[in-house]
Design an enzyme around this catalytic site. Structure first.
Site, PDB file in Angstrom:
ATOM      1  N   SER A   1       0.769  -1.047   0.048  1.00  0.00           N
ATOM      2  CA  SER A   1       0.038   0.144  -0.076  1.00  0.00           C
ATOM      3  C   SER A   1       0.893   1.211   0.125  1.00  0.00           C
ATOM      4  CB  SER A   1      -1.086   0.049   1.128  1.00  0.00           C
ATOM      5  OG  SER A   1      -2.166  -0.679   0.930  1.00  0.00           O
TER       6      SER A   1
ATOM      7  N   LYS B   1       0.582   3.662  -2.542  1.00  0.00           N
ATOM      8  CA  LYS B   1      -0.705   4.484  -2.779  1.00  0.00           C
ATOM      9  C   LYS B   1      -0.530   6.172  -2.889  1.00  0.00           C
ATOM     10  CE  LYS B   1      -4.136   1.229  -1.410  1.00  0.00           C
ATOM     11  NZ  LYS B   1      -4.291   0.106  -0.587  1.00  0.00           N
TER      12      LYS B   1
ATOM     13  N   TYR C   1      -4.073   3.160   7.714  1.00  0.00           N
ATOM     14  CA  TYR C   1      -5.427   2.310   7.580  1.00  0.00           C
ATOM     15  C   TYR C   1      -6.258   2.942   8.674  1.00  0.00           C
ATOM     16  CZ  TYR C   1      -2.506  -1.020   5.099  1.00  0.00           C
ATOM     17  OH  TYR C   1      -1.541  -1.470   4.461  1.00  0.00           O
TER      18      TYR C   1
ATOM     19  N   TYR D   1      -2.793  -2.448 -10.650  1.00  0.00           N
ATOM     20  CA  TYR D   1      -2.789  -2.322  -9.355  1.00  0.00           C
ATOM     21  C   TYR D   1      -1.824  -3.450  -8.442  1.00  0.00           C
ATOM     22  CZ  TYR D   1      -4.367  -2.231  -4.352  1.00  0.00           C
ATOM     23  OH  TYR D   1      -4.329  -2.090  -3.090  1.00  0.00           O
TER      24      TYR D   1
ATOM     25  N   VAL E   1       0.878  -3.970   3.851  1.00  0.00           N
ATOM     26  CA  VAL E   1       0.840  -5.045   4.638  1.00  0.00           C
ATOM     27  C   VAL E   1       2.095  -6.075   4.526  1.00  0.00           C
ATOM     28  CG1 VAL E   1      -1.479  -5.416   4.472  1.00  0.00           C
ATOM     29  CG2 VAL E   1      -0.233  -6.069   2.530  1.00  0.00           C
TER      30      VAL E   1
HETATM   31  N1  GLU Z   1      -1.916  -5.721  -2.316  1.00  0.00           N
HETATM   32  C1  GLU Z   1      -2.582  -5.472  -1.286  1.00  0.00           C
HETATM   33  C2  GLU Z   1      -4.142  -5.520  -1.537  1.00  0.00           C
HETATM   34  O1  GLU Z   1      -4.603  -4.672  -2.025  1.00  0.00           O
HETATM   35  C3  GLU Z   1      -2.142  -4.006  -0.641  1.00  0.00           C
HETATM   36  C4  GLU Z   1      -2.442  -3.975   0.706  1.00  0.00           C
HETATM   37  C5  GLU Z   1      -1.976  -3.247   1.636  1.00  0.00           C
HETATM   38  O2  GLU Z   1      -0.731  -3.179   1.771  1.00  0.00           O
HETATM   39  O3  GLU Z   1      -2.619  -2.553   2.306  1.00  0.00           O
HETATM   40  O4  GLU Z   1      -4.794  -6.405  -1.240  1.00  0.00           O
END
Ligand code: GLU
Length: 305
Positions: free
Chosen positions: A61, A64, A241, A189, A259
């Site tokens: 993430s 992002k 988050y 993505y 994650v």
């Molecule tokens: N590839 C992960 C997903 O979209 C990223 C999640 C993350 O790092 O929050 O499920």
């Protein structure tokens, strides 16, 4: 600084045993829960580090904010904000954010999956291959690592275990919020989440954001300072988050976690920090990593509040 980082690392090492490494895809479940590293790049360009700071892991993430920057550079603030809102959702990153009300762009946020999937579709380019390459190029610039690549095993694992993200993307499509071929957008993505980085690379991204869009040392501008303000503000409210409020109180700087156990933190005008500690708390944030940042913030008075 090195001494301080070594001390924080040893003090926070026990927290690594309390969390769990991500296991929503088999490839991430292989991480060593005891790995721990921290890297700091100060605004004057000084590098300091401790622990496993050159160990590779996937950005997840933490892509992002870079996706958001690319979307902003390609479309401008107004258009991006029309498509992906800026309000905190207070929900987990992959929540199906739909109720009896119909979904619209203002319900999305760039730091959670639905918003990030829409942002992939906002990158300019004739094909998704081209769009992804442009994102990879920006990521290479911001990390200062010219050779960054996708971890193919993680990408394949994301793609073959991506039912939840697929559900989110098709939901967006059904509400008319996602243009183009859903599988193409999802591949972009998944590949974006699978870019391999280390703590130094993340600290470098943090340093550019802390320097309001200029590279450390050379001072070369990569993006306008107004965009740094936009991204940092969203990181502050939504980067950790649904633990962002608690993190704002305990640490008090804009940051983004992933994650795989990475955290990229931005201390405006002072430093960028990259952390790796793959054992996560219940909300998906690196447990020992958040503790190290909390102590670093306490010792150096980093909170912006
Ligand atoms: N590839 C992960 C997903 O979209 C990223 C999640 C993350 O790092 O929050 O499920």
């Amino acid at each position: 600084m090195e001494e301080l980082l070594e001390r924080l690392l040893e003090e926070c090492r026990p927290f690594a045993a309390q969390g769990r490494v991500a296991d929503y895809i088999p490839e991430l479940a292989k991480a060593d829960p005891g790995a721990l590293g921290i890297y700091v790049i100060g605004s004057e360009g000084r590098h300091s580090w401790a622990g496993d700071c050159r160990q590779p892991f996937t950005i997840q993430s933490i892509i992002k904010p870079i996706l958001l920057l690319q979307a902003l550079l390609d479309n401008g603030v107004e258009e991006v904000q029309r498509r992906v809102g800026v309000e905190a959702t207070g929900k987990p990153f992959d929540a199906i954010n739909a109720s009896e009300q119909s979904l619209d762009g203002s319900h999305l946020n760039p730091m959670v999956n639905m918003g990030a999937i829409v942002m992939c579709s906002l990158i300019r380019g004739g094909s998704y291959e081209e769009r992804f390459q442009r994102l990879l190029e920006l990521t290479r610039q911001l990390t200062g690592e010219e050779t960054l690549e996708v971890n193919e095993a993680v990408y394949r694992s994301e793609k073959s275990h991506g039912s939840k993200n697929r559900a989110l993307a098709y939901l967006l499509k059904s509400y008319g919020l996602l243009e183009g071929d859903v599988e193409d957008v999802l591949n972009c993505y998944f590949r974006a989440c699978s870019i391999q980085v280390d703590c130094r690379a993340l600290a470098h991204v943090g340093a550019v954001l802390s320097n309001r869009g200029r590279m450390p040392v050379s001072n070369r501008r990569v993006f306008p300072s107004s965009l740094a303000r936009y991204v940092n503000a969203i990181l502050m409210t939504c980067g950790m988050y649904n633990g962002s409020g608690e993190f704002a109180i305990r640490v008090g700087v804009p940051a983004k976690s992933g994650v795989a156990g990475g955290i990229m933190a931005v201390v405006p005008t002072r430093m960028g920090v990259g952390i790796y500690a793959p054992s996560l708390d219940r909300k998906g944030n690196s447990l020992a990593g958040s503790r190290m940042l909390e102590r670093l913030s306490g010792e150096l008075y980093l909170s912006i509040f």
